[in-house]
Design an enzyme around this catalytic site. Structure first.
Site, PDB file in Angstrom:
ATOM      1  N   SER A  31       0.908  -0.970  -0.213  1.00 24.48           N
ATOM      2  CA  SER A  31      -0.096  -0.034  -0.029  1.00 24.48           C
ATOM      3  C   SER A  31       0.958   1.236  -0.118  1.00 24.48           C
ATOM      4  CB  SER A  31      -0.917  -0.196   1.294  1.00 24.48           C
ATOM      5  OG  SER A  31      -1.358   1.181   1.527  1.00 24.48           O
ATOM      6  N   TYR A  53      -2.528  -0.765  10.862  1.00 22.99           N
ATOM      7  CA  TYR A  53      -2.208  -1.107   9.176  1.00 22.99           C
ATOM      8  C   TYR A  53      -1.002  -0.592   8.604  1.00 22.99           C
ATOM      9  CZ  TYR A  53      -4.118  -1.137   4.530  1.00 22.99           C
ATOM     10  OH  TYR A  53      -4.428  -1.720   3.036  1.00 22.99           O
TER      11      TYR A  53
HETATM   12  N1  LIG Z   1      -8.761  -0.721  -0.424  1.00 21.87           N
HETATM   13  C1  LIG Z   1      -7.489   0.032  -0.491  1.00 21.87           C
HETATM   14  O1  LIG Z   1      -7.714   0.910  -0.288  1.00 21.87           O
HETATM   15  C2  LIG Z   1      -6.333  -0.556  -0.573  1.00 21.87           C
HETATM   16  C3  LIG Z   1      -6.214  -1.906  -0.096  1.00 21.87           C
HETATM   17  N2  LIG Z   1      -4.655  -2.415  -0.372  1.00 21.87           N
HETATM   18  C4  LIG Z   1      -4.666  -3.814  -0.006  1.00 21.87           C
HETATM   19  O2  LIG Z   1      -4.902  -4.841  -0.981  1.00 21.87           O
HETATM   20  C5  LIG Z   1      -5.276  -5.787  -0.534  1.00 21.87           C
HETATM   21  C6  LIG Z   1      -6.677  -6.256  -0.887  1.00 21.87           C
HETATM   22  O3  LIG Z   1      -7.581  -5.221  -0.310  1.00 21.87           O
HETATM   23  P1  LIG Z   1      -9.064  -4.853  -0.966  1.00 21.87           P
HETATM   24  O4  LIG Z   1      -9.453  -5.845  -2.099  1.00 21.87           O
HETATM   25  O5  LIG Z   1      -9.163  -3.634  -1.071  1.00 21.87           O
HETATM   26  O6  LIG Z   1      -9.879  -5.606   0.303  1.00 21.87           O
HETATM   27  P2  LIG Z   1     -11.169  -6.455   0.509  1.00 21.87           P
HETATM   28  O7  LIG Z   1     -11.847  -6.111   2.120  1.00 21.87           O
HETATM   29  O8  LIG Z   1     -12.256  -5.965  -0.542  1.00 21.87           O
HETATM   30  O9  LIG Z   1     -10.671  -7.668   0.352  1.00 21.87           O
HETATM   31  C7  LIG Z   1      -9.893  -8.428   1.383  1.00 21.87           C
HETATM   32  C8  LIG Z   1      -9.724 -10.042   1.070  1.00 21.87           C
HETATM   33  O10 LIG Z   1      -8.839 -10.419   1.802  1.00 21.87           O
HETATM   34  C9  LIG Z   1      -9.343 -11.720   2.502  1.00 21.87           C
HETATM   35  N3  LIG Z   1      -8.975 -11.950   3.864  1.00 21.87           N
HETATM   36  C10 LIG Z   1      -8.914 -11.020   4.693  1.00 21.87           C
HETATM   37  N4  LIG Z   1      -8.707 -11.510   5.811  1.00 21.87           N
HETATM   38  C11 LIG Z   1      -8.334 -12.924   5.514  1.00 21.87           C
HETATM   39  C12 LIG Z   1      -7.603 -14.151   6.299  1.00 21.87           C
HETATM   40  N5  LIG Z   1      -7.299 -14.117   7.603  1.00 21.87           N
HETATM   41  N6  LIG Z   1      -7.471 -15.151   5.558  1.00 21.87           N
HETATM   42  C13 LIG Z   1      -7.716 -15.250   4.319  1.00 21.87           C
HETATM   43  N7  LIG Z   1      -8.244 -14.128   3.451  1.00 21.87           N
HETATM   44  C14 LIG Z   1      -8.347 -12.935   4.303  1.00 21.87           C
HETATM   45  C15 LIG Z   1     -10.769 -11.498   2.235  1.00 21.87           C
HETATM   46  O11 LIG Z   1     -11.318 -12.795   2.074  1.00 21.87           O
HETATM   47  P3  LIG Z   1     -12.299 -13.336   2.975  1.00 21.87           P
HETATM   48  O12 LIG Z   1     -13.082 -12.484   3.633  1.00 21.87           O
HETATM   49  O13 LIG Z   1     -13.068 -14.474   2.244  1.00 21.87           O
HETATM   50  O14 LIG Z   1     -11.345 -14.056   4.152  1.00 21.87           O
HETATM   51  C16 LIG Z   1     -10.694 -10.715   0.953  1.00 21.87           C
HETATM   52  O15 LIG Z   1     -10.669 -11.593  -0.151  1.00 21.87           O
HETATM   53  C17 LIG Z   1      -5.242  -5.728   0.971  1.00 21.87           C
HETATM   54  O16 LIG Z   1      -3.662  -6.510   1.365  1.00 21.87           O
HETATM   55  C18 LIG Z   1      -5.226  -4.053   1.110  1.00 21.87           C
HETATM   56  O17 LIG Z   1      -4.412  -4.079   2.085  1.00 21.87           O
HETATM   57  C19 LIG Z   1      -3.680  -1.432  -0.723  1.00 21.87           C
HETATM   58  C20 LIG Z   1      -4.056  -0.317  -0.971  1.00 21.87           C
HETATM   59  C21 LIG Z   1      -5.249   0.399  -1.098  1.00 21.87           C
HETATM   60  C1  LIG Z   2      -1.290  11.583   2.522  1.00 23.83           C
HETATM   61  C2  LIG Z   2      -1.780  12.559   1.326  1.00 23.83           C
HETATM   62  C3  LIG Z   2      -2.820  12.118   0.753  1.00 23.83           C
HETATM   63  C4  LIG Z   2      -3.867  11.132   1.171  1.00 23.83           C
HETATM   64  C5  LIG Z   2      -3.734   9.775   0.918  1.00 23.83           C
HETATM   65  C6  LIG Z   2      -4.571   8.766   1.564  1.00 23.83           C
HETATM   66  C7  LIG Z   2      -5.768   9.207   2.484  1.00 23.83           C
HETATM   67  C8  LIG Z   2      -4.245   7.756   1.203  1.00 23.83           C
HETATM   68  C9  LIG Z   2      -4.984   6.311   1.873  1.00 23.83           C
HETATM   69  C10 LIG Z   2      -4.438   5.358   1.243  1.00 23.83           C
HETATM   70  C11 LIG Z   2      -5.149   4.076   1.854  1.00 23.83           C
HETATM   71  C12 LIG Z   2      -6.551   4.046   2.343  1.00 23.83           C
HETATM   72  C13 LIG Z   2      -4.231   2.950   1.394  1.00 23.83           C
HETATM   73  C14 LIG Z   2      -4.860   1.565   1.712  1.00 23.83           C
HETATM   74  O1  LIG Z   2      -4.112   0.698   1.695  1.00 23.83           O
HETATM   75  C15 LIG Z   2      -3.502  13.121  -0.066  1.00 23.83           C
HETATM   76  C16 LIG Z   2      -4.629  13.784   0.277  1.00 23.83           C
HETATM   77  C17 LIG Z   2      -3.868  12.408  -1.429  1.00 23.83           C
HETATM   78  C18 LIG Z   2      -2.868  14.400  -0.945  1.00 23.83           C
HETATM   79  C19 LIG Z   2      -1.422  14.378  -0.348  1.00 23.83           C
HETATM   80  C20 LIG Z   2      -0.971  13.337   0.878  1.00 23.83           C
END
Ligand SMILES: NC(=O)C1=CN([C@@H]2O[C@H](COP(=O)(O)OP(=O)(O)OC[C@H]3O[C@@H](n4cnc5c(N)ncnc54)[C@H](OP(=O)(O)O)[C@@H]3O)[C@@H](O)[C@H]2O)C=CC1
Ligand SMILES: CC1=C(/C=C/C(C)=C/C=C/C(C)=C/C=O)C(C)(C)CCC1
Length: 312
Positions: A187, A200
């Protein structure tokens, strides 16, 4: 706001050397990016015929990754998650979308023994995994004093430790076959902080460190045929952070999946999405700490995080 700009100006004007250095860093990075893009375009690989294991594939980014790998010709897709109903529905979607065979397994990646058992079963059923995508993730969040200890541990088990167990399980066959790719979905919060989700953020900083070190280790040992990619996407419109509604640079899970396949094909070690976040990351190490707090206030992201914490 005025205070913020004064601080920025002071920091910049107070140190012309810093501005000059920043200019050269940006120039160097841009040239490097252009050269790497050209080189990588020539050395593109295909994912056709690969056996791909995706954790957290029951929804969100994981589901899109499964469909996207199938579209790009992977021959076998293995889905992991805990919700069998959802996994079964993704399996159907993958099989209907093309020629890939698709299997799903119920596995809690936070449970080390379950991971080792399930990997053994998968290897018996489908053979060696050639691409591993560590995508499963969880967020509990809240301010530190509000966080439950069990939730903090769960965050680290799922977001960080699981990457060790799955990678340790598939790496031996990748090294033996001289072919493999390990992908981690980290992330942007593995690169810069955000209040309200310190568990996180810490788990994602750890995971970025894991992939950086693994890549260096493999290179040091001369294993150039096994690649490592660490994806650092920003806010993505899935269930996970659905309360963050005012994000100015949100991605869709489809975009993250497409960019992940592109990163695998072009062997990129680290990808930050959207690209503008490179700037945030660079500025974070050059500007006074308060700039990001102000940016979060101005964009409404801070309010979002307060609401996010209030719901924990
Ligand atoms: N959404 C966002 O803003 C962002 C997300 N990410 C990362 O991307 C990845 C996917 O996230 P996203 O698709 O958004 O999240 P979702 O919540 O939509 O999906 C999460 C997935 O992880 C699985 N999961 C959670 N806990 C477990 C566990 N203990 N064992 C096995 N599977 C598990 C869930 O499956 P089930 O419930 O079937 O177990 C589900 O399929 C994550 O690592 C997240 O941190 C990165 C950047 C941004
Ligand atoms: C820091 C920052 C921002 C916010 C970023 C955020 C809120 C990111 C969230 C990311 C997530 C939820 C990732 C999950 O894995 C802005 C406003 C874009 C602008 C400049 C600096």
């Amino acid at each position: 706001m005025a205070h913020f700009f004064t601080r920025v100006l002071k920091a910049l004007c107070g140190s012309p050397l810093r501005i000059l250095l920043l200019f050269f860093v940006v120039l160097f990075r841009s040239c490097q990016a252009v050269c790497l893009r050209v080189l990588r375009a020539e050395r593109r690989k295909s994912v056709s015929g690969e056996t791909v294991l995706i954790t957290g594939a029951s929804r969100g980014i994981g589901r899109c990754l499964a469909l996207e790998f199938a579209k790009h010709g992977a021959s076998t897709i293995v889905l992991w998650g805990r919700d069998e109903e959802k996994l079964s529905s993704v399996q159907k979607e993958v099989e209907e979308s093309g020629k890939a065979r698709c299997h799903f397994y119920r596995c809690d990646v936070g449970d080390r023994e379950q991971v080792y058992r399930t990997i053994r079963k998968v290897q018996e059923d489908v053979g060696a995994i050639t691409i591993l995508v560590n995508n499963a993730g969880v967020v509990h969040g809240g301010t530190l004093l509000e966080m439950k200890d069990d939730n903090i541990e769960d965050t680290f088990r799922v977001n960080t430790l699981s990457h060790f167990w799955t990678t340790k399980s598939v790496l031996p066959s990748m090294l033996a076959n001289g072919r493999g790719h390990v992908v981690g979905i980290a992330s942007t919060l593995g690169l810069f902080p955000l209040p309200g989700v310190s568990d996180y953020v810490a788990s994602k900083f750890s995971v970025v460190g894991f992939y950086e070190s693994l890549a260096a280790e493999l290179r040091e040992q001369g294993h150039r045929d096994v690649s490592v990619t660490c994806m650092c996407p920003g806010h993505t419109t899935t269930d996970m952070f659905k309360d963050l509604t005012t994000q100015p640079f949100s991605l869709t899970p489809q975009q993250v999946a497409e960019q992940t396949i592109e990163a695998v094909k072009t062997n990129q070690r680290r990808v930050i999405l959207p690209r503008i976040m490179h700037l945030t990351w660079t500025l974070n190490s050059w500007l006074p700490g308060s700039w990001m707090r102000n940016a979060l206030y101005v964009t409404g992201a801070m309010k979002d995080m307060e609401n996010f914490c209030a719901k924990r």
